[in-house]
Design a protein around this motif. Structure first.
Motif, PDB file in Angstrom:
ATOM      1  N   GLU A 352      -2.839  -6.466   1.706  1.00 26.93           N
ATOM      2  CA  GLU A 352      -2.863  -5.274   0.952  1.00 26.93           C
ATOM      3  C   GLU A 352      -3.811  -5.146  -0.127  1.00 26.93           C
ATOM      4  N   ASN A 356      -7.430  -2.855  -0.419  1.00 26.06           N
ATOM      5  CA  ASN A 356      -7.609  -1.992  -1.616  1.00 26.06           C
ATOM      6  C   ASN A 356      -8.823  -2.246  -2.340  1.00 26.06           C
ATOM      7  N   ARG A 391      -5.992   2.775  -6.966  1.00 25.96           N
ATOM      8  CA  ARG A 391      -5.749   1.544  -6.235  1.00 25.96           C
ATOM      9  C   ARG A 391      -5.555   0.302  -7.194  1.00 25.96           C
ATOM     10  N   ASP A 394      -1.905  -0.294  -7.779  1.00 31.68           N
ATOM     11  CA  ASP A 394      -1.317  -0.526  -6.674  1.00 31.68           C
ATOM     12  C   ASP A 394      -1.597  -2.340  -6.765  1.00 31.68           C
TER      13      ASP A 394
END
Length: 449
Positions: A352, A356, A391, A394
């Motif tokens: 993940e 991103n 992002r 994140d």
């Protein structure tokens, strides 16, 4: 079959002689021979593979966050400069950065070293500048932030905001006076736009004022969060003209009477950056130090558009640094007898993060292509800033997560990226302000108050 059994037993004995000696006291090799002899071809091949792999050190792939090979699009000259900056950051900055970050101090000894890289004012034509592409400027911003976002911010203020204001809005005389010295980093600059009660709403709400008199321009007001301000030689101050209500820019020297700076302390992010609260009290500035081509906020916005693209690249670098440190950690950290990178949930987090990061890399690459071709618009830069800073949040969060408790320790680096991402998320226009710029572009309606 007998030959394979014999080879299997030989392999068992060769794994580790000390271990085998201890095992011989506990294991009956005759029983082992009997068990192995009953294995079919498939089972025996599997056993052989397992034993061989246990005796061979696994060669891991290199840590490389450029998953789509974006760097391959760079020319050999640009690639060489990228690696030169990367090597400098890893050798000169990485070993000292945590100590300075912890103590809220700036490593002034790095300024002449950065100057030797000859990367300041990279995209400007003339005045000692290299005239390179905006793409390369973005690549460098990313490389700096990959090791430390504070150093990247210091450089961005100097090379982008301060020099850019003079390059885009200054007279020829001002450019010749200041840009060569700033390019060599003999003069350090700061950029004073943000105010204590205004923030990102500077376009229509500047409270710092300027008024023309016979003795020059008189400036009054305050600026907050001004990077480099505590030690800069000059600061670009943006103020609202009380006579025509338009925004104008000024080059203010540090020893100007009425100009004072107070260091902002107790920050949780970008702690190496020396942010200041500037107070201007009846500062008299000569007309020759007014930016001659800065007459409205649109001129200020030209500088911001150019540098906002750089902040998106900086977010990419911050995210990349966090991802690479987290990946390295998970391949070394062992739990239940094996690296945690071999567990499914950890791999899911890493993928993940990489997804991103790869989306961010390809976005900013195209953004710089637009800038180099003269097609860059405010909404392009704003969309990149919104997406990349979101992002990045994140990615750094997941990087800390896969490192468990160690993720909050400075020695593992990710804690610093986690904190610094919060500052990147807010400066050069908040998510909300940049979203409204993009929203106005796609809907045709302005939602600004």
């Amino acid at each position: 079959m007998f030959k394979k059994i014999k080879n299997t037993l030989r392999l068992l004995k060769s794994i580790d002689l000390d271990q085998i000696a201890k095992l011989n006291e506990k294991i009956n090799l005759s029983e082992v021979m009997d068990t192995v002899s009953k294995l079919d071809e498939k089972q025996l091949n599997g056993l052989m593979k397992m034993l061989k792999s246990s005796n061979t050190k696994k060669e891991l792939p290199p840590i490389n966050a450029d998953f789509y090979n974006v760097d391959e699009k760079l020319s050999p000259e640009d690639r060489a400069l990228q690696l030169k900056v990367r090597n400098f950051m890893e050798k000169e900055i990485q070993p000292i950065v945590n100590e300075y970050w912890l103590h809220d101090e700036f490593p002034f000894e790095i300024i002449p070293k950065i100057a030797e890289l000859n990367i300041c004012g990279l995209t400007y034509e003339g005045y000692g500048c290299a005239g390179r592409s905006s793409l390369m400027e973005g690549i460098i911003a990313s490389e700096l932030a990959r090791i430390d976002a504070s150093v990247a911010t210091f450089f961005g203020v100097q090379s982008g905001l301060a020099m850019g204001s003079i390059y885009l809005c200054g007279s020829e005389a001002q450019k010749e006076e200041w840009l060569p010295k700033m390019q060599q980093m003999k003069v350090i600059g700061a950029f004073g736009l943000t105010e204590p009660e205004v923030g990102s709403g500077a376009a229509g709400g500047l409270t710092t004022t300027c008024r023309k008199t016979e003795n020059g321009w008189i400036l009054n007001g305050q600026k907050k969060w001004i990077g480099n301000a505590t030690f800069s030689d000059i600061t670009i101050i943006w103020a609202r003209d009380v006579d025509d209500d338009q925004v104008k820019g000024f080059i203010v020297k540090k020893d100007t009477p009425g100009f004072s700076v107070e260091k902002i302390k107790d920050k949780m992010a970008l702690r190496i950056v020396q942010n200041g609260l500037i107070t201007l009290n009846e500062c008299i500035i000569d007309e020759k130090d007014r930016l001659q081509e800065a007459n409205t906020f649109k001129d200020t916005a030209r500088v911001l558009q150019m540098t906002r693209a750089g902040v998106a690249w900086m977010a990419v670098g911050c995210a990349r640094g966090a991802y690479e440190n987290a990946l390295d950690y998970t391949r070394k950290r062992k739990q239940f007898g094996k690296p945690i990178a071999s567990f499914q949930l950890i791999q899911n987090h890493l993928v993940e993060m990489l997804s991103n990061l790869t989306a961010m890399q390809t976005l900013v690459f195209r953004l710089s292509e637009l800038q180099d071709s003269g097609q860059l618009k405010d909404e392009h830069a704003s969309l990149a800033k919104v997406f990349c800073s979101l992002r990045t949040r994140d990615i750094v969060s997941k990087a800390r997560e896969v490192m468990g408790g160690n993720g909050i320790l400075l020695e593992y680096n990710v804690a610093r990226f986690l904190a610094d991402a919060e500052a990147i998320y807010s400066y050069e226009g908040t998510k909300e302000i940049n979203s409204l710029i993009v929203g106005r572009s796609i809907t045709g309606f302005s939602a600004f108050v």
